[in-house]
Design an enzyme around this catalytic site. Structure first.
Site: not given
Length: 548
Positions: A292, A326
């Site tokens: 992430d 991300h």
């Protein structure tokens, strides 16, 4: 023998005279580091047994307690594979992981009791973290060894994020597959938690014991340090976390140096480091490969974060590398306590979804300001190189629908729940490969404002979008775009924009697309507007006099 953890105290001002607004690149925050006694104790002296079979939780805990009771020492995890359950740190203890050591946390979930914790800014029931510490001072984890959270035994995963052979292996390992055959869960409890609204949230009258039926869903962060002072993480590899990897909450004087975070790219909520409501932070010389966000700044979520009222501030991020994540450097979206006086420099992002990622949404509140970023190199970014968005996970109506009357724009009044992005300076950015160079989008009730972007070379598919913004400056920006059919710069309902020395591909179909009746005072200087087939187009109520 173990010189890495011997530190001397930095010279610190007795009285912190620099006010928050006076920080700049020449006057950065000063972060104190912990110091420790030279004495070292070996966990083998407390009965620990290497080999990956014996559970060494009690032996490691005994060593930490003993060192703490003697005023602090170094606890050595020597060479070897050491199986353990959760470890609780104590003040004045340096947990040193030998370069040839692996500290392996067990996949036996019964070893991780449900405790009161915090998740994405909310009070929440969580399984106890593999490593944790609360209300501590003068603590460290050092050494070149590996800490493995056994996270793949906790995390669910979708079939389309694995190869066919990986999926077959995962299903054969046990667990539960959803009825549609698309997602694997480690257990029925994990699946039940996934399908439960607000799963794990500690609401009034609830206790951790109320969540036993979904305990496997309550994945712990690998390392959680709460309300700790003078913290050092140095040289160690943290990997395979059940949820976030490193989470520091309400800490002061935190130093993260030469740390390596490794999570699979498909690890759900596999953030690298989340610094939440912390003050005086240094993250340097470290490498992140996350499932992430890579390096993330937070300060609580919605009303709880605003009540806490603790921004993340006085933070330095420099000389770091972020691989697949991300976002490379991220603020939000749980930033309701605010973020300010943050300095990011000399970092590389390779293969991240977004490079610089600042995100919030209505309801968060909080002020993000005095953010300074320079000297960032990026390559193979999936989406935007520079991204500031106040519609995170929300979708605003299109300007075409609003202008035609198909949709009536609902603009709520400004309140404490209205987030603010302002006073952000980003310079010296190189990006080789991205979907888009710059994306800035505010709210109609509270525009993003006072953003200065300068000295950039962005090789991307699309150029720049600026929506619901005020007082935005772009200077010496080279937009090398692959799609020349799109406008180089798209502007929507924004005012007081300053474009100075914008360079772009000759033959671009349209240089400026100006949209919306709120567009005004858009100034262009030192820019060869003749290289484009069309200089500017005005749509949805925008008029020619908006562009100066």
């Amino acid at each position: 023998m173990h010189m890495r953890f011997l530190w001397t105290t930095l010279i610190v001002l007795a009285v912190h005279t620099l006010s928050a607004q006076n920080y700049d690149w020449n006057h950065l925050p000063v972060i104190q580091r912990p110091i420790f006694k030279n004495d070292t104790v070996d966990i083998k002296n407390y009965g620990a047994v290497a080999g990956g079979i014996t559970l060494n939780t009690k032996a490691i805990d005994a060593a930490i307690r003993d060192c703490n009771s003697h005023g602090g020492r170094v606890v050595l995890i020597p060479a070897g594979l050491w199986l353990t359950g959760p470890i609780v740190l104590r003040s004045n203890v340096n947990l040193h992981i030998d370069r040839a050591a692996i500290l392996q946390f067990t996949d036996d979930k019964d070893q991780y009791p449900i405790v009161a914790g915090n998740w994405e800014g909310h009070p929440a029931a969580r399984c106890q973290s593999p490593i944790s510490g609360t209300d501590l001072e003068n603590i460290a984890i050092t050494g070149g060894g590996i800490i493995d959270g056994n996270g793949d035994s906790w995390r669910w995963i979708a079939k389309d994020r694995l190869t066919e052979s990986e999926w077959k292996h995962k299903v054969a390992s046990g667990g539960v597959v959803t009825e549609d055959g698309k997602t694997w869960f480690p257990s029925a409890k994990s699946l039940k938690g996934f399908r439960t609204k607000d799963a794990g949230w500690l609401k009034p009258g609830m206790t951790p014991a109320d969540f036993e039926d979904i305990r496997d869903f309550l994945r712990p962060n690998l390392l959680v340090l709460a309300n700790c002072k003078k913290v050092l993480l140095d040289g160690t590899t943290f990997q395979n976390s059940p949820a976030w990897c490193l989470h520091t909450l309400l800490c002061e004087d935190l130093t993260v140096n030469d740390v390596h975070v490794r999570n699979p790219w498909n690890a759900a909520n596999g953030d690298g480091i989340d610094v939440e409501s912390c003050r005086r932070v240094l993250i340097a010389n470290s490498t992140f490969d996350a499932g992430d966000d890579g390096i993330c700044v937070k300060s609580g979520r919605d009303e709880e974060g605003r009540k806490r009222g603790r921004p993340t501030e006085e933070m330095i991020v420099r000389n770091n590398i972020v691989y697949r994540a991300h976002g490379g450097f991220v603020i939000g979206s749980e930033m309701s306590g605010g973020a300010r006086n943050i300095f990011v420099s000399d970092c590389s992002f390779i293969g991240t979804d977004i490079g610089l990622r600042f995100k919030t949404v209505r309801g968060r509140g909080g002020i993000v300001e005095k953010i300074y970023v320079k000297n960032i190199s990026m390559r193979n970014i999936v989406h935007q190189a520079v991204f500031l968005d106040m519609y995170y996970f929300a979708k605003p109506p299109s300007i075409a629908d609003i202008y035609s009357g198909a949709v009536k724009e609902d603009i709520p009044p400004v309140s404490e729940a209205t987030p603010i992005f302002r006073n952000i300076h980003i310079s010296n950015i190189i990006c080789d490969g991205a979907e888009e160079g710059i994306f800035v989008r505010g709210l109609p009730e509270t525009n993003i404002r006072d953003i200065q972007l300068s000295d950039m070379v962005l090789k991307t598919d699309k150029g720049a979008e600026i929506i619901e913004a005020q007082n935005i400056g772009l200077k010496n920006i080279r937009l090398i775009t692959a799609d020349t059919s799109r406008p180089v710069v798209y502007v929507e309902n924004s005012s007081d924009l300053h474009f100075d020395d914008i360079q772009y591909n000759a033959g671009a179909d349209l240089l400026f697309s100006i949209n919306g009746n709120k567009c005004a005072n858009i100034h262009v200087a030192s820019t060869d507007r003749s290289k484009a087939v069309h200089d500017a187009a005005f749509n949805y109520g925008a008029t020619n006099d908006a562009l100066k």
